[in-house]
Enzyme design. Sequence first.
Site, PDB file in Angstrom:
ATOM      1  N   CYS A  78      -2.717  -4.778  -1.150  1.00 32.13           N
ATOM      2  CA  CYS A  78      -1.431  -4.013  -1.759  1.00 32.13           C
ATOM      3  C   CYS A  78      -1.260  -4.236  -2.942  1.00 32.13           C
ATOM      4  O   CYS A  78      -0.283  -3.368  -3.727  1.00 32.13           O
ATOM      5  CB  CYS A  78      -0.127  -4.897  -0.710  1.00 32.13           C
ATOM      6  SG  CYS A  78      -0.077  -4.891   0.977  1.00 32.13           S
ATOM      7  N   HIS A 336       6.071   1.779   1.300  1.00 26.74           N
ATOM      8  CA  HIS A 336       5.079   0.732   0.841  1.00 26.74           C
ATOM      9  C   HIS A 336       3.644   1.878   0.886  1.00 26.74           C
ATOM     10  O   HIS A 336       2.948   1.359   1.780  1.00 26.74           O
ATOM     11  CB  HIS A 336       4.922  -0.328   1.424  1.00 26.74           C
ATOM     12  CG  HIS A 336       4.002  -1.351   1.016  1.00 26.74           C
ATOM     13  ND1 HIS A 336       3.170  -1.107  -0.254  1.00 26.74           N
ATOM     14  CD2 HIS A 336       3.249  -2.343   1.492  1.00 26.74           C
ATOM     15  CE1 HIS A 336       2.354  -2.080  -0.544  1.00 26.74           C
ATOM     16  NE2 HIS A 336       2.311  -3.042   0.744  1.00 26.74           N
ATOM     17  N   CYS A 366       2.495  -9.677  -2.652  1.00 25.87           N
ATOM     18  CA  CYS A 366       1.512 -10.396  -1.823  1.00 25.87           C
ATOM     19  C   CYS A 366       0.426  -9.544  -1.382  1.00 25.87           C
ATOM     20  O   CYS A 366       0.571  -8.202  -1.353  1.00 25.87           O
ATOM     21  CB  CYS A 366       2.168 -10.876  -0.547  1.00 25.87           C
ATOM     22  SG  CYS A 366       3.150  -9.505   0.502  1.00 25.87           S
TER      23      CYS A 366
END
Length: 380
Positions: A78, A336, A366
């Site tokens: 991510c 996202h 994270c």
Amino acid sequence: MGRGKEGGALSSVHPIDLLAQVIRALVERNDVDPGSVEDVIVGCVGLGGEQSATPGRVAWLGAGFPTHVPGVTIERKCGSSQQAADFGAMAVATGMYDLVVVGGIESMSRVPMGSQRMGKDRYGKGVNKRFAPGLVPQGVSAELVAHKWGIGREQLDEFSARSHKRAAAAAAAGAFDNEIVAIEVDGGETVSADQTIRPGTTPEILAGLKASFAAPEWEERFPDVAFQTTPGNSSQLSDGAAAMLIASEAGAAAAGLRPRARFRGSAVVGDDPIVMLSGPIPATRKVLGKTGFSVDDIDHFEVNEAFASVPLAWQKEIGAPSERLNPRGGAIALGHPLGASGARLMTTMLNALEQTGGTLGLQTMCEGEGMANATVIERL
């Protein structure tokens, strides 16, 4: 940047064409000679199918720009495009480059999360033996974070509803306008607004959703955990691309650019790969230690809302006030698109600093397998 919900308006656009439109808009908006760009550093997580070629390189070519400019792909889950920005800043700081494009791409509609994996065994014998009975999906890790930090369902849903409320207020005020690029989709129409924000979201509505990861396998392995992570308190799967220019002082002057911010420091850490999503806590402490700043010095915090438990656990440990944590909402409301989110967060954070008169921003994300990035920027 451009972003849309999974299966939404941007799903008709090939991911390379989506990124190409964003890069073209970046170059044209800043009136930069594309031939002076020295590299295109792009984050992408799903490196399969239509995203299997070097996305930054082929998007640059698709934008019609000079063939002598290369590209490279960064995959740090991510945090991929945040790492792309950090690497771009490092290259400029060391004198390797004077002008670089960084960014990210993820079309989760066209290249679904995990679709590029082959076979059942993802990690191999060494990891499976060391962390027996094995690593867990991120959603289960989100449950472990909530359990470890004592975060209940009501807190998760309240935070998530607030994300939508803040994002809706920012959008209504035009706060996102100068960071969104209109994207041409099939049929010649354009999309120029986020599709992911749900202004009417309330904790009461979210309370009616069922937990997503309460499978017998995980309930048996973690009997003390109250499974409470739902689609409503998790980030939205989405399609998106984002891009930024990073330049040296000489490169900015040669291109006629006015610098908007500078990098003050960055850090990357590894943490427990089973709890996994707790990495932003040590990453934040590390970057604050490296830069010498305190929590009180930071005007704006962006902690990626992969799951609501992540920023809430981070806040318990770091102590940042709620009004400075994701003040314009986060991935729960804004989506996202994995490889693009780091550059998206940094763009939103810089715009917010400029619009509110803030000076310092700290961004942390994270990442899979228990990693995390943290970056501090200073508005100029």
